[in-house]
Design a protein around this motif. Structure first.
Motif, PDB file in Angstrom:
ATOM      1  N   GLU A  22       0.826  -1.201   0.000  1.00  0.00           N
ATOM      2  CA  GLU A  22       0.000   0.000   0.000  1.00  0.00           C
ATOM      3  C   GLU A  22       0.869   1.265   0.000  1.00  0.00           C
ATOM      4  O   GLU A  22       0.412   2.332  -0.395  1.00  0.00           O
ATOM      5  CB  GLU A  22      -0.962   0.006   1.201  1.00  0.00           C
ATOM      6  CG  GLU A  22      -0.316   0.195   2.557  1.00  0.00           C
ATOM      7  CD  GLU A  22       0.334  -1.062   3.115  1.00  0.00           C
ATOM      8  OE1 GLU A  22       0.870  -0.992   4.236  1.00  0.00           O
ATOM      9  OE2 GLU A  22       0.312  -2.109   2.424  1.00  0.00           O
ATOM     10  N   GLN A  23       2.111   1.135   0.418  1.00  0.00           N
ATOM     11  CA  GLN A  23       3.014   2.285   0.479  1.00  0.00           C
ATOM     12  C   GLN A  23       3.958   2.352  -0.710  1.00  0.00           C
ATOM     13  O   GLN A  23       4.362   3.438  -1.125  1.00  0.00           O
ATOM     14  CB  GLN A  23       3.845   2.230   1.767  1.00  0.00           C
ATOM     15  CG  GLN A  23       3.033   2.325   3.045  1.00  0.00           C
ATOM     16  CD  GLN A  23       3.910   2.186   4.274  1.00  0.00           C
ATOM     17  OE1 GLN A  23       5.126   2.306   4.212  1.00  0.00           O
ATOM     18  NE2 GLN A  23       3.295   1.913   5.416  1.00  0.00           N
ATOM     19  N   HIS A  24       4.346   1.211  -1.238  1.00  0.00           N
ATOM     20  CA  HIS A  24       5.378   1.164  -2.263  1.00  0.00           C
ATOM     21  C   HIS A  24       4.928   0.371  -3.491  1.00  0.00           C
ATOM     22  O   HIS A  24       4.161  -0.579  -3.366  1.00  0.00           O
ATOM     23  CB  HIS A  24       6.651   0.495  -1.722  1.00  0.00           C
ATOM     24  CG  HIS A  24       7.225   1.134  -0.513  1.00  0.00           C
ATOM     25  ND1 HIS A  24       7.795   2.380  -0.527  1.00  0.00           N
ATOM     26  CD2 HIS A  24       7.329   0.687   0.767  1.00  0.00           C
ATOM     27  CE1 HIS A  24       8.230   2.677   0.686  1.00  0.00           C
ATOM     28  NE2 HIS A  24       7.959   1.676   1.491  1.00  0.00           N
ATOM     29  N   ILE A  25       5.463   0.764  -4.655  1.00  0.00           N
ATOM     30  CA  ILE A  25       5.428  -0.127  -5.815  1.00  0.00           C
ATOM     31  C   ILE A  25       6.628  -1.053  -5.658  1.00  0.00           C
ATOM     32  O   ILE A  25       7.772  -0.603  -5.580  1.00  0.00           O
ATOM     33  CB  ILE A  25       5.530   0.651  -7.138  1.00  0.00           C
ATOM     34  CG1 ILE A  25       4.335   1.604  -7.283  1.00  0.00           C
ATOM     35  CG2 ILE A  25       5.582  -0.309  -8.315  1.00  0.00           C
ATOM     36  CD1 ILE A  25       4.384   2.444  -8.546  1.00  0.00           C
ATOM     37  N   ILE A  26       6.364  -2.343  -5.577  1.00  0.00           N
ATOM     38  CA  ILE A  26       7.402  -3.333  -5.305  1.00  0.00           C
ATOM     39  C   ILE A  26       7.984  -3.853  -6.612  1.00  0.00           C
ATOM     40  O   ILE A  26       7.242  -4.229  -7.531  1.00  0.00           O
ATOM     41  CB  ILE A  26       6.837  -4.521  -4.492  1.00  0.00           C
ATOM     42  CG1 ILE A  26       6.092  -4.030  -3.240  1.00  0.00           C
ATOM     43  CG2 ILE A  26       7.943  -5.508  -4.139  1.00  0.00           C
ATOM     44  CD1 ILE A  26       6.957  -3.432  -2.192  1.00  0.00           C
ATOM     45  N   GLY A  27       9.306  -3.893  -6.707  1.00  0.00           N
ATOM     46  CA  GLY A  27       9.977  -4.476  -7.857  1.00  0.00           C
ATOM     47  C   GLY A  27      10.707  -5.744  -7.458  1.00  0.00           C
ATOM     48  O   GLY A  27      11.337  -5.791  -6.394  1.00  0.00           O
ATOM     49  N   ASP A 195       9.453   1.775  -5.889  1.00  0.00           N
ATOM     50  CA  ASP A 195       9.968   2.438  -4.693  1.00  0.00           C
ATOM     51  C   ASP A 195      10.765   1.478  -3.813  1.00  0.00           C
ATOM     52  O   ASP A 195      11.565   1.901  -2.976  1.00  0.00           O
ATOM     53  CB  ASP A 195       8.822   2.993  -3.841  1.00  0.00           C
ATOM     54  CG  ASP A 195       7.913   3.924  -4.608  1.00  0.00           C
ATOM     55  OD1 ASP A 195       6.723   3.603  -4.726  1.00  0.00           O
ATOM     56  OD2 ASP A 195       8.406   4.958  -5.083  1.00  0.00           O
ATOM     57  N   TYR A 196      10.507   0.173  -4.000  1.00  0.00           N
ATOM     58  CA  TYR A 196      11.078  -0.844  -3.112  1.00  0.00           C
ATOM     59  C   TYR A 196      11.494  -2.030  -3.964  1.00  0.00           C
ATOM     60  O   TYR A 196      10.739  -2.457  -4.840  1.00  0.00           O
ATOM     61  CB  TYR A 196      10.033  -1.271  -2.079  1.00  0.00           C
ATOM     62  CG  TYR A 196      10.594  -1.961  -0.857  1.00  0.00           C
ATOM     63  CD1 TYR A 196      11.008  -1.223   0.249  1.00  0.00           C
ATOM     64  CD2 TYR A 196      10.693  -3.353  -0.793  1.00  0.00           C
ATOM     65  CE1 TYR A 196      11.517  -1.852   1.384  1.00  0.00           C
ATOM     66  CE2 TYR A 196      11.201  -3.985   0.332  1.00  0.00           C
ATOM     67  CZ  TYR A 196      11.608  -3.232   1.418  1.00  0.00           C
ATOM     68  OH  TYR A 196      12.119  -3.847   2.539  1.00  0.00           O
TER      69      TYR A 196
END
Length: 345
Positions: A22-27, A195-196
């Protein structure tokens, strides 16, 4: 919050992972065969034995892939119905998707974002691989599901189009709180969109952390040239010049111009490769390179054939590779004030 447990397929070791989707777009990053796609399929319930105990927003998800879940898995190859046009495929999702009524945007908006207007009446057999991927991503958006699992969804697009979709992910995350986990073997793509970062090797978690923190390490290890991530906020879109004006995040008042698309007031991030950045001790005048940032040197590290200069630019780190001759001519030292130049990216 997404929580899952992975079990190594050979040695049986287990790791429990928790990601703040919910906080980050995860890669998810790793070499070919590292287990990236298997991990994503396991989260989606499409691969057994590697991922289990998946919970999303504190709710345990069913293991049956046919169940209605809040997760949408988008594979690299699209699965459009071949006998239907693009617009018919999209309307099918709107009409029959179990969560489509929860979609926050219209068909027209999605068509515009995914640049589908010229191909709406075309059938999948008439489309290129990139066009099929754009249509499949539009389907995913229209599904109404809050968490999209993207398995190299833009791999068939050229770099210009891929940059557009990387920025679109960030726009949708910031404006609509849509959540994404993106698998890619391209650090540059992940640097633009996430973002992450999760680094997977041999079906095990190696590293995880913010993209800004991990990008220099991963880029130096995998590409032998360090990259840094510059973050800023779009303050103007200069259509006449095909450029976006970006002010670096506070406390900075400096700005740069990039040719990566952006939306006004949205945050964007730009990966900068060290060997594309030049250094001057006096601010250059009348240069064709318009991007010039002021900073001070944090460290000078010798590499095989160059020096890597680490520069603090208003609390953001940028690297520049320079020759031994340049280091001597400029007489650079730690804490020196310098100007960094680089072309729009």
């Amino acid at each position: 919050m997404l929580t899952l447990r992975i079990t190594h397929p050979l040695n049986g070791t287990q790791q429990t992972l928790t990601w703040a989707v919910e906080q980050h777009i995860i890669g998810i990053f790793g070499a070919s065969g590292a287990g990236k796609s298997t991990l994503l399929k396991g989260i989606a319930g499409l691969a057994k034995g590697y991922v289990d105990n998946v919970s999303y927003t504190q709710q345990v998800l069913p293991t049956d892939a046919n169940s209605d879940t809040p997760l949408y898995y988008l594979r690299q190859r699209s699965v459009l119905f071949p006998h239907l046009s693009v617009v018919q495929n999209l309307k099918l999702v709107i009409t029959h998707g179990k969560r489509a009524k929860q979609c926050q945007f219209s068909l027209e908006e999605v068509v515009s974002w995914c640049e589908l207007e010229p191909i709406l009446q075309h059938k999948p057999g008439q489309l290129s691989g990139g066009q099929q991927q754009r249509a499949a991503f539009a389907q995913a958006l229209l599904s109404g599901k809050p968490l999209l699992l993207l398995d190299e969804p833009f791999s068939a697009l050229d770099w210009s189009a891929r940059k557009h979709f990387c920025c679109l992910l960030r726009y949708l995350h910031q404006r609509y709180q849509l959540q994404f986990i993106l698998v890619s073997h391209s650090l540059q793509e992940l640097a633009l969109s996430t973002d992450y970062l999760i680094h997977i090797h041999d079906f095990s978690l190696q590293q995880q952390g913010t993209t800004q923190a991990l990008l220099p390490q991963l880029s130096a290890h995998t590409a032998s040239v360090q990259s840094a991530l510059v973050r800023g906020k779009v303050i103007a879109v200069l259509k006449d010049y095909n450029l976006t004006k970006v002010q670096l995040l506070a406390p900075s008042t400096q700005y740069i111009y990039i040719n990566t698309p952006g939306f006004v007031d949205d945050e964007v991030q730009l990966p900068l490769v060290a060997n594309k950045v030049s250094i001057a001790k006096v601010k250059p005048q009348q240069s064709s390179i318009v991007n010039c940032l002021r900073g001070h040197i944090l460290s000078l590290k010798r590499k095989d054939d160059c020096f890597c200069v680490e520069v603090d630019v208003d609390e953001q780190i940028i690297f520049a590779n320079i020759s031994f001759l340049s280091l001597k001519r400029l007489d650079l030292k730690v804490q020196d004030s310098v100007y960094l130049q680089f072309k729009a990216n």
